[in-house]
Design an enzyme around this catalytic site. Sequence first.
Site, short mmCIF file in Angstrom:
data_model
loop_
_atom_site.label_atom_id
_atom_site.label_comp_id
_atom_site.label_asym_id
_atom_site.label_seq_id
_atom_site.Cartn_x
_atom_site.Cartn_y
_atom_site.Cartn_z
N CYS A 18 0.82 -1.22 0.00
CA CYS A 18 0.00 0.00 0.00
C CYS A 18 0.85 1.27 0.00
CB CYS A 18 -0.95 -0.01 1.19
SG CYS A 18 -0.09 -0.25 2.74
N GLU A 26 -5.16 3.25 -7.78
CA GLU A 26 -4.21 2.30 -7.20
C GLU A 26 -4.24 1.01 -8.03
OE1 GLU A 26 -5.17 0.37 -3.45
OE2 GLU A 26 -3.18 0.96 -2.76
#
Length: 475
Positions: free
Chosen positions: A278, A379
């Site tokens: 992440c 993302e």
Amino acid sequence: MLIDGKEVPSLSGKTFPSIDPSTGKTLADVYEAGVEDVALAVGAAQKAFESTWRSTLPRDRSKKLMKLAELLSAKVEMMSWLECYDAGKPITASRAWLAGGPGTLEYYAGCLLTLSGETLEVSDRTLMDFTLREPLGVCGLIVPWNFPLSIALLKMAPAVAAGNCVVIKPSEVTPLSTVELGALVAEAGFPPGVVNIVNGPGDPVGAALVRDPRVAKISFTGGTVSGKRIFREAADTVKRLTLELGGKSASLVFADADVDKAVNVAFTDIVRNSGQVCGACTRVLLEEPIADAFIAKLEAKLRAVKLGMPESTETEMGPMVSSDQAAKVRGYVEIGKAEGATPRAYVDLAGRADLASDAFLPPMLFHGATNAMRVAREEIFGPALTVIRFRTEEEAVAITNDTRYGLAACVFTRDAGRAMRLVRSVSAGTVCVNTGVRSSVDAPFGGFRESGIGKERGKEALLDDTQLKNVRYGL
Ligand code: NAD
């Protein structure tokens, strides 16, 4: 599953397969909870909280965590192999990550001994005023697949240390190492019900935890879409929340920087765990004068990456966690091309007969991109980064902050004044100067804006698992 101190099957007897992404073969069948199993686990946690754990002495809670750390130390090698096969992690990387697991438990075993309230000088001499820091009750811990055991421990250790009882739900994609944690928890001598583990999909298993009014807090790490849904559903029972969501972090590389160091960080960010990290800096912002040299160096390194089966100690990069995740990243290759960006270093794996499944992908960098493109805004969660050029410090800051995320950022420059200006002007939960984003248990980590709420790691995570009571004592 682990419910009320016992390793148990699901009430329905239903199972789901856990798949080795490097071969596509089933590794194990895992019992799948239903909402009834979740209710039992929450009930066991609540009973343990009320009857023992909330009033257990800090010293005794600390000892139990230290015992679990000792038991886990002896199993790190086995756990590393489980995650190697279950998540497709290269064994060397898996070992390196899980070596930190016992340290997470030890850190909070020590940290909990510092928990205290304070005495307040209120403006009323007829009162003695002080605060107590109390546990919340039952915490539901919902874990993703990218670092299964590490993230489960980062949630469990502070929650249990603070006096809460927990129900852990690992990702249905990577349950095996957390199943083994359950056996160790039972052996460490925690009172039954302090730690419970239920397996199964986000909906209904995770969702049942979020809806249960007996659960005081949800700590969730995962995608922003799931996080927003949990945020909405938790509102019904006004639960406390820690949300660790997605990111699209930027690395700002200035012309005066140690370019080789910045190249190595960019390489590591997308090769480590196949880019399924992440906090990885997946937007690399390059000052014009060094942009071409940087790209050439990075591309050469990416082309030479040792992509292979995860069990080989030679392998630098294994498969994605699943064929589905690999397909999602391939989709972004097409999206990037359609927008006008070029995927570079994206080598053809057609001749690699040794790679036994379609979960393998080569690392890539999108060249010729702008910050308006989807490959710069969304993302991807794979081995892909997007390169964007800039001319001034102001422009670099504007691009960095032009995102709905705000998890982390890296700045590479030898100009200390500029570094400190950027530390202030970059809007992200962690800013690293002349180093990559490397989180550790003893420093807080958590995002700004849509990257999340609250902090994981550090003393802040322990405090986030408590509530403050004010006591006003009439004299
Ligand atoms: P995901 O959101 O699909 O799932 C995460 C966990 O939530 C799983 O256990 C899943 O079963 C559960 N879940 C899904 N929907 C749910 C619901 N409605 N109610 C309750 N539980 C639910 O995420 P993932 O695909 O497992 O993980 C990848 C994502 O996690 C990435 O987007 C990544 O950015 C994010 N992530 C963030 C951090 C961080 O610290 N910010 C760390 C690791 C991963």
